[in-house]
Scaffold this motif. Structure first.
Motif, PDB file in Angstrom:
ATOM      1  N   LEU A 196      -7.826  -9.095  17.719  1.00  8.03           N
ATOM      2  CA  LEU A 196      -7.595  -9.167  19.166  1.00  8.03           C
ATOM      3  C   LEU A 196      -8.779  -9.847  19.852  1.00  8.03           C
ATOM      4  O   LEU A 196      -8.620 -10.742  20.681  1.00  8.03           O
ATOM      5  CB  LEU A 196      -7.421  -7.734  19.691  1.00  8.03           C
ATOM      6  CG  LEU A 196      -6.712  -7.543  21.036  1.00  8.03           C
ATOM      7  CD1 LEU A 196      -5.333  -8.183  21.018  1.00  8.03           C
ATOM      8  CD2 LEU A 196      -6.600  -6.054  21.343  1.00  8.03           C
ATOM      9  N   TRP A 197      -9.991  -9.408  19.442  1.00  7.85           N
ATOM     10  CA  TRP A 197     -11.216  -9.961  20.025  1.00  7.85           C
ATOM     11  C   TRP A 197     -11.309 -11.460  19.755  1.00  7.85           C
ATOM     12  O   TRP A 197     -11.566 -12.256  20.647  1.00  7.85           O
ATOM     13  CB  TRP A 197     -12.445  -9.241  19.438  1.00  7.85           C
ATOM     14  CG  TRP A 197     -13.727  -9.699  20.029  1.00  7.85           C
ATOM     15  CD1 TRP A 197     -14.525 -10.697  19.562  1.00  7.85           C
ATOM     16  CD2 TRP A 197     -14.360  -9.186  21.194  1.00  7.85           C
ATOM     17  NE1 TRP A 197     -15.617 -10.846  20.371  1.00  7.85           N
ATOM     18  CE2 TRP A 197     -15.547  -9.936  21.389  1.00  7.85           C
ATOM     19  CE3 TRP A 197     -14.053  -8.158  22.099  1.00  7.85           C
ATOM     20  CZ2 TRP A 197     -16.408  -9.697  22.450  1.00  7.85           C
ATOM     21  CZ3 TRP A 197     -14.918  -7.923  23.148  1.00  7.85           C
ATOM     22  CH2 TRP A 197     -16.075  -8.691  23.316  1.00  7.85           C
ATOM     23  N   TRP A 206      -0.215  -7.583  14.456  1.00  9.23           N
ATOM     24  CA  TRP A 206      -0.670  -6.409  15.217  1.00  9.23           C
ATOM     25  C   TRP A 206      -1.484  -6.814  16.436  1.00  9.23           C
ATOM     26  O   TRP A 206      -1.370  -6.195  17.500  1.00  9.23           O
ATOM     27  CB  TRP A 206      -1.493  -5.480  14.319  1.00  9.23           C
ATOM     28  CG  TRP A 206      -0.614  -4.638  13.442  1.00  9.23           C
ATOM     29  CD1 TRP A 206      -0.147  -4.952  12.207  1.00  9.23           C
ATOM     30  CD2 TRP A 206      -0.064  -3.355  13.757  1.00  9.23           C
ATOM     31  NE1 TRP A 206       0.658  -3.953  11.730  1.00  9.23           N
ATOM     32  CE2 TRP A 206       0.731  -2.953  12.653  1.00  9.23           C
ATOM     33  CE3 TRP A 206      -0.167  -2.504  14.854  1.00  9.23           C
ATOM     34  CZ2 TRP A 206       1.409  -1.749  12.628  1.00  9.23           C
ATOM     35  CZ3 TRP A 206       0.507  -1.294  14.829  1.00  9.23           C
ATOM     36  CH2 TRP A 206       1.294  -0.924  13.724  1.00  9.23           C
ATOM     37  N   ALA A 207      -2.291  -7.854  16.298  1.00 10.57           N
ATOM     38  CA  ALA A 207      -3.090  -8.305  17.440  1.00 10.57           C
ATOM     39  C   ALA A 207      -2.169  -8.782  18.565  1.00 10.57           C
ATOM     40  O   ALA A 207      -2.389  -8.469  19.745  1.00 10.57           O
ATOM     41  CB  ALA A 207      -4.042  -9.416  17.017  1.00 10.57           C
ATOM     42  N   ALA A 208      -1.109  -9.522  18.180  1.00  7.18           N
ATOM     43  CA  ALA A 208      -0.166 -10.001  19.198  1.00  7.18           C
ATOM     44  C   ALA A 208       0.567  -8.830  19.846  1.00  7.18           C
ATOM     45  O   ALA A 208       0.803  -8.825  21.062  1.00  7.18           O
ATOM     46  CB  ALA A 208       0.834 -10.964  18.564  1.00  7.18           C
ATOM     47  N   LEU A 209       0.911  -7.838  19.019  1.00  3.95           N
ATOM     48  CA  LEU A 209       1.580  -6.642  19.576  1.00  3.95           C
ATOM     49  C   LEU A 209       0.693  -5.947  20.598  1.00  3.95           C
ATOM     50  O   LEU A 209       1.150  -5.542  21.665  1.00  3.95           O
ATOM     51  CB  LEU A 209       1.923  -5.659  18.449  1.00  3.95           C
ATOM     52  CG  LEU A 209       3.165  -5.961  17.620  1.00  3.95           C
ATOM     53  CD1 LEU A 209       3.348  -4.895  16.535  1.00  3.95           C
ATOM     54  CD2 LEU A 209       4.401  -5.992  18.515  1.00  3.95           C
ATOM     55  N   PHE A 210      -0.589  -5.827  20.242  1.00  5.16           N
ATOM     56  CA  PHE A 210      -1.503  -5.165  21.177  1.00  5.16           C
ATOM     57  C   PHE A 210      -1.673  -5.987  22.443  1.00  5.16           C
ATOM     58  O   PHE A 210      -1.769  -5.445  23.540  1.00  5.16           O
ATOM     59  CB  PHE A 210      -2.854  -4.887  20.504  1.00  5.16           C
ATOM     60  CG  PHE A 210      -2.907  -3.532  19.875  1.00  5.16           C
ATOM     61  CD1 PHE A 210      -2.260  -3.287  18.669  1.00  5.16           C
ATOM     62  CD2 PHE A 210      -3.561  -2.485  20.512  1.00  5.16           C
ATOM     63  CE1 PHE A 210      -2.277  -2.033  18.105  1.00  5.16           C
ATOM     64  CE2 PHE A 210      -3.580  -1.218  19.947  1.00  5.16           C
ATOM     65  CZ  PHE A 210      -2.935  -0.991  18.744  1.00  5.16           C
ATOM     66  N   MET A 211      -1.713  -7.306  22.275  1.00  3.37           N
ATOM     67  CA  MET A 211      -1.811  -8.172  23.446  1.00  3.37           C
ATOM     68  C   MET A 211      -0.610  -7.943  24.367  1.00  3.37           C
ATOM     69  O   MET A 211      -0.755  -7.837  25.588  1.00  3.37           O
ATOM     70  CB  MET A 211      -1.854  -9.641  22.982  1.00  3.37           C
ATOM     71  CG  MET A 211      -2.149 -10.627  24.082  1.00  3.37           C
ATOM     72  SD  MET A 211      -3.833 -10.456  24.695  1.00  3.37           S
ATOM     73  CE  MET A 211      -3.707 -11.348  26.230  1.00  3.37           C
ATOM     74  N   ALA A 212       0.586  -7.822  23.768  1.00  2.00           N
ATOM     75  CA  ALA A 212       1.791  -7.575  24.557  1.00  2.00           C
ATOM     76  C   ALA A 212       1.696  -6.232  25.274  1.00  2.00           C
ATOM     77  O   ALA A 212       2.059  -6.105  26.450  1.00  2.00           O
ATOM     78  CB  ALA A 212       3.025  -7.612  23.656  1.00  2.00           C
ATOM     79  N   GLY A 230       3.909 -18.615  23.039  1.00  5.57           N
ATOM     80  CA  GLY A 230       4.176 -17.259  23.484  1.00  5.57           C
ATOM     81  C   GLY A 230       3.819 -16.234  22.434  1.00  5.57           C
ATOM     82  O   GLY A 230       3.624 -16.560  21.255  1.00  5.57           O
ATOM     83  N   LEU A 231       3.719 -14.976  22.866  1.00  7.39           N
ATOM     84  CA  LEU A 231       3.361 -13.906  21.929  1.00  7.39           C
ATOM     85  C   LEU A 231       4.432 -13.737  20.870  1.00  7.39           C
ATOM     86  O   LEU A 231       4.143 -13.372  19.724  1.00  7.39           O
ATOM     87  CB  LEU A 231       3.153 -12.599  22.707  1.00  7.39           C
ATOM     88  CG  LEU A 231       1.942 -12.607  23.647  1.00  7.39           C
ATOM     89  CD1 LEU A 231       1.881 -11.316  24.453  1.00  7.39           C
ATOM     90  CD2 LEU A 231       0.657 -12.803  22.860  1.00  7.39           C
ATOM     91  N   GLY A 232       5.697 -14.008  21.239  1.00  3.22           N
ATOM     92  CA  GLY A 232       6.787 -13.950  20.268  1.00  3.22           C
ATOM     93  C   GLY A 232       6.538 -14.931  19.128  1.00  3.22           C
ATOM     94  O   GLY A 232       6.792 -14.636  17.960  1.00  3.22           O
TER      95      GLY A 232
END
Lengths: 263, 287
Positions: free
Chosen positions: B68-69, B255-261, B237-239
């Protein structure tokens, strides 16, 4: 009675509600004349149709048959001509509007000019003794003050008739006495015609020029008493005079005659 | 301050459970590797290895945070690897879809409250529309619209709108019907028009319902956008990050994209919460 046409005239008014348990005869053959400037109280036990009749005058209910004229036209036309201000049992102030905003509501709906609105709001606030409370929100006021604000709202557009449905029913005795006294003064000053629903005998006798006694099943008028008490402001002590007692006694008998309190 | 302790405790429990799960789920791979290499793994080695796999079954929390970072701060915001870039693309579509959906829900609700015919006819269709899985309908909408030349933001925004109009519709029908008999009678005594009753009574009464619906609606719009990004060629996009992550088994990226969402959804809901507080306070409804 000076030969002028009555401001409210009911002839043979019948109202039947169709309910799941069959028809309910809410009003039966109601005949009544109210003259301009009268203070008319409707008294009777619950279910006698007093509120229903007031709502008929306001064209919030429509009689099944009979004729009901308000200011010479049908009740519905009178409503459309904004002939009356209505005060409900609850103050019903909009919580998102200030007191002044609530009083301004009918003026906005009726397209009064901005300057006129401000002037009228100030005027009626003074009339109900709420000067300086215009900027408060309803929840910041006591129940009695809220009800006064709702009376101011009904007065703001200066309709000829004021219809009040047990406006002080939810208030305690002391506040009620005070508001009754103020209401009489207000009526005297504004010369309005008032229709007032109550189930308190002293309240009806103290306020009214005419007391309409009603009884239930079916709702009907059993007696119309013209009060000999002076028109205009009456001191609260008038309730201890023999004249007052005599009228109260007659109202009580009228209620009994209609089997009002059979259980 | 007293509220922070329970929140921290819950967070801590989740993190501990997560590490436990990561250890348990990734252990098989580590043992497998060790068996092939003919070596033994001790417990310390096992913990170290399960927490540092490049493509773990379940990445450990610090790996997700690292991803994520790196996605947010470690990349230029125009890079295809930047979560800021993809998040922004998703946010754009979400906001457009949310606006369209809210408007549609609002207009339909006003129609339903004022017309018995609409009440009888629109509501069943609205409910039926939500029983169709969005995952099934999104690719068809994308394909159909693409064949008539509509690509890019608008088809995705339509999917988002499709999901977000419903909570607004349901909430606003309830909210516009919130005024009681007395308040409606009062407007009748003034001979107020329907429009006046709508603007001066029904709409102000419905505001608390509106904000509750908006919070659900904006989250739904975000989900709709991400789902719509999957079949849309999955370029931005995050998708898209989720899809490419799953192609290449990049679980950390997923998982990083999920957390971003999730962060995006939290920010959107919080923004509506702030708007709600401000509006209700200005209307004198917050005490």
């Amino acid at each position: 009675m000076m030969g002028a046409a009555p401001i409210i005239e009911a002839q043979g008014v019948d109202l039947v509600f169709q309910t799941a348990d069959g028809p309910v005869h809410a009003l039966k053959d109601v005949n009544l004349k109210v003259n301009k400037g009268d203070f008319v109280s409707f008294i009777g036990p619950s279910g006698c149709g007093k509120t229903t009749f007031l709502r008929c005058i306001a064209a919030l209910e429509t009689p099944t048959s009979g004729s009901l004229k308000v200011r010479g036209v049908s009740a519905e036309e009178a409503r459309k001509a904004r002939s009356y201000g209505y005060v409900f049992q609850a103050a019903g102030l909009f919580p998102w509007r200030t007191i002044a905003g609530n009083i301004r509501l009918p003026l906005e709906i009726m397209d009064f000019t901005r300057a006129d609105r401000a002037r009228r709001v100030e005027e009626v606030l003074k009339l109900v003794d709420l000067e300086g409370f215009g900027k408060k929100y309803p929840w910041q006021l006591s129940g009695g003050m809220q009800q006064r604000a709702s009376i101011a709202r009904a007065l703001s557009f200066d309709a000829e008739i004021l219809l009040m449905d047990e406006p002080f029913g939810a208030l305690d005795e002391i506040v009620r006495d005070k508001l009754n006294e103020e209401l009489l003064k207000l009526w005297h000053r504004t010369q309005k015609t008032i229709g007032f629903v109550t189930h308190s005998i002293p309240e009806a006798v103290y306020l009214s020029t005419h007391i309409v006694v009603m009884s239930p099943r079916p709702g009907r008028i059993t007696d119309v008493i013209e009060s000999p008490l002076p028109r205009g402001p009456r001191p609260l002590e008038i309730r201890d005079t023999p004249e007052f007692m005599a009228i109260a006694q007659r109202v009580r008998e009228g209620l009994h005659a209609g089997h009002a309190y059979e259980v | 301050m007293r509220n922070i302790l329970p929140v921290l405790v819950v967070c801590l429990v989740i993190v501990v459970l997560w590490y436990g799960a990561a250890l348990w789920l990734n252990a098989a791979w580590v043992y497998d590797q060790a068996a092939r290499a003919g070596t033994q793994v001790g417990f310390g080695q096992l913990v170290h290895d399960t927490m540092t796999l490049p493509r773990p079954k379940l990445p450990a929390p610090h790996q997700v945070l690292g991803g994520l970072w790196d996605g947010i701060f470690g990349q230029s915001v125009t890079s295809k690897k930047s979560l800021v870039y993809h998040g922004w693309m998703t946010l754009e579509v979400t906001m457009l879809g949310f606006a369209v959906g809210t408007l549609a829900g609002l207009i339909l609700a006003i129609g339903i409250v004022h017309s018995r015919a609409m009440d009888m006819s629109v509501m069943p269709w609205a409910i039926a529309s939500q029983t169709i899985p969005v995952l099934a309908i999104a690719p068809m909408v994308i394909v159909v619209l693409a064949s008539v030349g509509l690509k890019g933001v608008i088809p995705k925004a339509l999917i988002a709108a499709y999901l977000s109009f419903f909570p607004v519709l349901v909430g606003m029908v309830k909210g516009l019907r919130a005024p009681d008999g007395l308040q409606l009678d009062l407007m009748r005594t003034y001979n107020a028009s329907r429009t006046q009753t709508l603007t001066m009574l029904r709409l102000p009464s419905s505001l608390p319902y509106l904000f509750a619906s908006l919070k659900v609606g904006v989250a739904a719009a975000l989900v709709g956008t991400i789902v719509a990004e999957l079949p849309a060629g999955a370029s931005v996009g995050l998708g898209a990050r989720l899809l490419s992550g799953s192609y290449y088994g990049q679980t950390i990226q997923i998982w990083a994209a999920l957390f971003m969402a999730a962060i995006l959804a939290a920010l959107l809901v919080a923004a509506i919460g702030i708007a709600e507080k401000v509006v209700l306070k200005r209307m004198g409804m917050a005490r």
